[in-house]
Structures are given as C-alpha cells and as structure tokens.
Write an enzyme that holds these catalytic residues in place. Sequence first.
Site, mmCIF file in Angstrom:
data_model
loop_
_atom_site.group_PDB
_atom_site.id
_atom_site.type_symbol
_atom_site.label_atom_id
_atom_site.label_comp_id
_atom_site.label_asym_id
_atom_site.label_seq_id
_atom_site.Cartn_x
_atom_site.Cartn_y
_atom_site.Cartn_z
ATOM 1 N N GLU A 68 53.026 -37.144 -32.526
ATOM 2 C CA GLU A 68 51.790 -37.901 -32.690
ATOM 3 C C GLU A 68 51.010 -37.867 -31.387
ATOM 4 O OE1 GLU A 68 50.313 -40.229 -35.225
ATOM 5 O OE2 GLU A 68 51.198 -38.588 -36.342
ATOM 6 N N SER A 83 66.706 -45.382 -25.234
ATOM 7 C CA SER A 83 66.865 -45.916 -23.875
ATOM 8 C C SER A 83 68.202 -46.618 -23.679
ATOM 9 C CB SER A 83 65.757 -46.929 -23.575
ATOM 10 O OG SER A 83 64.504 -46.348 -23.781
ATOM 11 N N GLN A 91 64.802 -47.046 -33.045
ATOM 12 C CA GLN A 91 65.023 -45.885 -32.182
ATOM 13 C C GLN A 91 65.966 -46.252 -31.042
ATOM 14 O OE1 GLN A 91 62.339 -45.047 -28.889
ATOM 15 N NE2 GLN A 91 61.645 -43.240 -29.989
ATOM 16 N N GLY A 92 67.148 -45.673 -31.028
ATOM 17 C CA GLY A 92 68.113 -45.947 -29.967
ATOM 18 C C GLY A 92 68.152 -44.810 -28.961
ATOM 19 N N GLU A 101 53.633 -44.125 -14.449
ATOM 20 C CA GLU A 101 53.977 -43.288 -13.296
ATOM 21 C C GLU A 101 54.553 -41.948 -13.742
ATOM 22 O OE1 GLU A 101 54.912 -46.573 -13.662
ATOM 23 O OE2 GLU A 101 53.179 -47.163 -12.459
ATOM 24 N N SER A 157 63.469 -51.603 -30.216
ATOM 25 C CA SER A 157 62.516 -52.407 -30.990
ATOM 26 C C SER A 157 63.009 -52.543 -32.429
ATOM 27 C CB SER A 157 61.139 -51.742 -31.025
ATOM 28 O OG SER A 157 60.633 -51.587 -29.727
HETATM 29 C C1 LIG Z 1 57.966 -53.242 -25.607
HETATM 30 C C2 LIG Z 1 58.930 -52.107 -25.423
HETATM 31 C C3 LIG Z 1 59.481 -51.492 -26.544
HETATM 32 C C4 LIG Z 1 60.415 -50.471 -26.384
HETATM 33 N N1 LIG Z 1 61.008 -49.939 -27.505
HETATM 34 C C5 LIG Z 1 61.967 -48.998 -27.382
HETATM 35 C C6 LIG Z 1 62.679 -48.512 -28.533
HETATM 36 O O1 LIG Z 1 62.415 -48.915 -29.670
HETATM 37 N N2 LIG Z 1 63.651 -47.597 -28.350
HETATM 38 C C7 LIG Z 1 63.984 -47.116 -27.108
HETATM 39 O O2 LIG Z 1 64.848 -46.264 -27.026
HETATM 40 N N3 LIG Z 1 63.346 -47.565 -25.990
HETATM 41 C C8 LIG Z 1 62.348 -48.500 -26.102
HETATM 42 N N4 LIG Z 1 61.710 -48.996 -24.983
HETATM 43 C C9 LIG Z 1 62.152 -48.535 -23.662
HETATM 44 C C10 LIG Z 1 61.163 -47.660 -22.927
HETATM 45 O O3 LIG Z 1 61.166 -46.366 -23.449
HETATM 46 C C11 LIG Z 1 61.550 -47.690 -21.437
HETATM 47 O O4 LIG Z 1 61.344 -49.003 -20.968
HETATM 48 C C12 LIG Z 1 60.750 -46.728 -20.599
HETATM 49 O O5 LIG Z 1 61.061 -45.401 -20.926
HETATM 50 C C13 LIG Z 1 60.993 -46.948 -19.090
HETATM 51 O O6 LIG Z 1 62.350 -46.918 -18.783
HETATM 52 P P1 LIG Z 1 63.050 -48.120 -18.007
HETATM 53 O O7 LIG Z 1 62.657 -49.406 -18.634
HETATM 54 O O8 LIG Z 1 64.477 -47.803 -17.882
HETATM 55 O O9 LIG Z 1 62.367 -48.123 -16.562
HETATM 56 P P2 LIG Z 1 62.743 -47.158 -15.347
HETATM 57 O O10 LIG Z 1 62.791 -45.754 -15.831
HETATM 58 O O11 LIG Z 1 63.935 -47.712 -14.659
HETATM 59 O O12 LIG Z 1 61.474 -47.328 -14.432
HETATM 60 C C14 LIG Z 1 61.302 -48.420 -13.520
HETATM 61 C C15 LIG Z 1 60.055 -48.154 -12.696
HETATM 62 O O13 LIG Z 1 60.239 -46.955 -11.911
HETATM 63 C C16 LIG Z 1 59.191 -46.036 -12.170
HETATM 64 N N5 LIG Z 1 59.713 -44.660 -12.153
HETATM 65 C C17 LIG Z 1 60.814 -44.187 -12.805
HETATM 66 N N6 LIG Z 1 60.977 -42.873 -12.565
HETATM 67 C C18 LIG Z 1 59.963 -42.492 -11.768
HETATM 68 C C19 LIG Z 1 59.576 -41.253 -11.173
HETATM 69 N N7 LIG Z 1 60.287 -40.135 -11.381
HETATM 70 N N8 LIG Z 1 58.455 -41.233 -10.403
HETATM 71 C C20 LIG Z 1 57.716 -42.365 -10.191
HETATM 72 N N9 LIG Z 1 58.050 -43.566 -10.712
HETATM 73 C C21 LIG Z 1 59.145 -43.641 -11.499
HETATM 74 C C22 LIG Z 1 58.690 -46.390 -13.550
HETATM 75 O O14 LIG Z 1 57.348 -45.961 -13.744
HETATM 76 C C23 LIG Z 1 58.815 -47.913 -13.553
HETATM 77 O O15 LIG Z 1 57.702 -48.492 -12.919
HETATM 78 C C24 LIG Z 1 60.755 -50.011 -25.094
HETATM 79 C C25 LIG Z 1 60.189 -50.611 -23.974
HETATM 80 C C26 LIG Z 1 59.289 -51.650 -24.114
HETATM 81 C C27 LIG Z 1 58.710 -52.295 -22.889
#
Ligand SMILES: Cc1cc2nc3c(=O)[nH]c(=O)nc-3n(C[C@H](O)[C@H](O)[C@H](O)COP(=O)(O)OP(=O)(O)OC[C@H]3O[C@@H](n4cnc5c(N)ncnc54)[C@H](O)[C@@H]3O)c2cc1C
Length: 380
Positions: A226, A111, A108-109, A367, A143
């Site tokens: 789901e 993020s 899944q692409g 959050e 992933s």
């Molecule tokens: C093990 C793992 C597998 C993953 N697999 C995939 C995958 O296969 N495909 C894919 O596309 N993505 C994948 N992801 C990405 C995942 O969807 C993102 O990490 C997630 O959506 C959070 O985005 P970010 O990492 O950019 O954090 P950010 O959005 O930058 O968040 C950073 C911090 O700020 C907080 N925050 C952000 N916005 C707000 C708000 N409005 N109010 C309060 N707090 C806030 C968050 O809660 C977090 O603590 C995976 C992530 C992990 C850890």
Amino acid sequence: MRANIPADLARRSYVGGHPPLKTDVQKWQGILHKQGWGAPHWPVEYGGMGWDPIRLHIYMEELYNADGLDYGWQGLNMVAPVIIAFGSAAQKQRFLPRMLSGDDFWCQGFSEPNAGSDLANLRTRAELDGDEWVINGQKIWTSDARESNWGFFLVRTDPNVKPQKGISFLLAPMDTPGITIRPIESIEGGMGLNEVFLENVRVPRDNLVGEAGMGWTYAKYLLEKERTASAFLYFNKRELAKAKEIASRETIDGISLLEAPEFARKVARVEADLNALEWSVLRILYGERTVQNNDAVVSALKIGGSEMQQRVTALQLDALGARALREYHGTGPEVMAGNANWPAHIPGVAARYLFSRASTIYGGTREVQKNIIAKLAFGL
Ligand SMILES: Cc1cc2nc3c(=O)[nH]c(=O)nc-3n(C[C@H](O)[C@H](O)[C@H](O)COP(=O)(O)OP(=O)(O)OC[C@H]3O[C@@H](n4cnc5c(N)ncnc54)[C@H](O)[C@@H]3O)c2cc1C
C-alpha cells in the site's frame, strides 16, 4: 455509503478512538461486503473490484466523507495481499472469504522488544516438530491482538544463516494454547496495543506461508503493497475538515476563529501543505507504474503524511484551547449527542491529538524513513 451507514456507527467513527469497537468494524464490513465492496483493492477473482488506483482513491475519499470505518487493516490490507501472492490454494480458500465477510480479524506480530526498526534482529523462534511448528518468543506493540482471532508472525526458523534469510511467515490462531496477551495502555487511554507471549505454541505445518526462510521478502512485499496509504491522505483531509468546522464554531472576541486572521493563517498553512501532499499522492497513483519499487518516494510520503496527522490534530486542539483537555472517552450516549455546554465537536479531539504522536513511529519511524531517503534518493 451515507445512505447505508448506521448513524450511531458514523458518530463513533467521527469521534475516533483506537481501536474502534469490534462490533462496529464487523457491522460496517458486513454492509460493505453485501454491496460487493468488502475489499475493493483485491483482484476480482478473490472478491475485489479490480478498480484502478484513481477509482480506489475516489472510493476511499467517499468512505471517509461518510464517516465510514477504515479498519480491518491488518487482515484485508496487509496479510491478504501476501496470501494472494504467496499463499497456497488451501490458504486462499480458507482465509480470504472470512476476511471479506468480517468473520476473521488479524493482527501483525512483527515487532519485538529488541527488534523494531531493526526488525531483522527478531528472536522469536519456530522449530518444526513432526507436522507442527513450535513457536517460542515475544512480540510487542501488537495492535488489536485481543480483538483478533488470527495473527501473522515473523519468526526465526533458521538461526545459522544471514538474519534476513532465516525468517519465516507463520499464521496462528490467537486462542492457541501458549499464547498470552497483555494489553498496554497508550497515551490517550486506548487499549489497542499489546504484548504477545508465545510459549511452546504449536501450529500445523501448513500454517507456513510460502517457503521457509522467505518471510523477510514477504514482509517487505506487505509493507510496500500500500505505497500511497502511508500518506494517511484520507484521514488527514477529514481531520482538516473537522478542524475547520471546529474553528468555525469557536469564537474569539465575537468572531469565528476561522475568520480570526492569526488562526486563519495557521489553517491556510496546513491546508496548503496538505494540498501539496495530495498532489504528490495523485501523481503517484496516476503514473503508478513509473514509480514501482521507489522506496524513497514511499518514505517521503510516510514522513509528510505522519507529520500532517500531528499538524491537523494539533489544529483541532488549538481551536478548542483548554476545553480540549477534559477527558472524553468512550462511546456512551453523551459522546453521541453533545449539549449546549459540551458541543458535539469536542469529543475525541484530545485523544486524536495524543494518538497521532504514534504516527511518526509505527510503520517505520521518521528517522528510519530519512535514512532510506538519504540512501536511495541521495546515495549517501
Ligand atoms: C501505535 C502503534 C502501533 C503499532 N502496531 C504494531 C503492530 O500491530 N505490529 C507490530 O509488529 N508492530 C507494531 N508497532 C511497532 C512499530 O512497528 C515499532 O514501534 C517501530 O518499528 C519502531 O520500533 P521500536 O519501537 O522498537 O523503536 P526503536 O527501533 O527502538 O527506535 C527508537 C528510536 O531510535 C530511532 N532509531 C532506530 N534506529 C535508527 C537508525 N538506524 N537511525 C536513526 N535513528 C534510529 C528511532 O527512530 C526511534 O526514535 C506499533 C507501534 C505503535 C506506536
């Protein structure tokens, strides 16, 4: 299931580790497919079972009880429902059978470095050039990108409209020239996560799912599909059972940890909360129609389920104490057997504990879920 799962595969599944071996996922999918259970949650016409939610629930419990693998997630559980609902007849014919048989794996692409919680901000572009889409940009945290031969991507096809309106849902073979995959090591030493760079990646026009500009709607459909899976119920129940098993084998002052009052209280607390989570899930499954589109409920389950993952794996770690700290990776023969000094219940505990830190991040952070609950349930 127990009669048909190879012992070595069940053992590796019990130990855990992210991601599982692709050969194991393929073999297990082949076994399920032969039985007709390749995708029980799909409609019958595409090779599913047409079971009601309670039957599916029982099936999943049994799968976990047998130490079967619950993988192939991104294909069978995520992109498949989107293709079934919005894809063309040709896409259904081409992709669904190969997912069922375990020939194709999907990643899944979504993020990007600057678009996680704020996914609508994504910048990866796709432009139509004749009969091809040309994709440029970067994805992250993808992933299983290296294990997958197909990827489904959210891309911006129209930069001149409201962010959500200009996004499309594109499918691309992962070996297309211009795709570069760089692994990211995760906290427990696993190599399942990746950065994916897309540079002038050309895919046929027909690889668009549904209509251009509707990608956001399809992605939401995918994430809502789901609903109760977000409670990670089956994982949590299995891991609690393991925690109890570990505690029954570990001793303190000559008695089993499971009978030592302080530890027994910890176990009881977690178990009571997990029971409550299970009843919440069952209520939703039983009356599924009444909570349709209730995003606040889904968010509450996601928070409860992901925190529970961290609690059950912490319980396992607590039961082992310092012994859990020893690195114990891999799928070698020592993981299979265990010995007198290194009992078979130790491998995987530290890795599962560490990887569960991610559960309150992926699939929407805790959050962000709380924001959804505040808005939808309390009107804040
Ligand atoms: C093990 C793992 C597998 C993953 N697999 C995939 C995958 O296969 N495909 C894919 O596309 N993505 C994948 N992801 C990405 C995942 O969807 C993102 O990490 C997630 O959506 C959070 O985005 P970010 O990492 O950019 O954090 P950010 O959005 O930058 O968040 C950073 C911090 O700020 C907080 N925050 C952000 N916005 C707000 C708000 N409005 N109010 C309060 N707090 C806030 C968050 O809660 C977090 O603590 C995976 C992530 C992990 C850890």
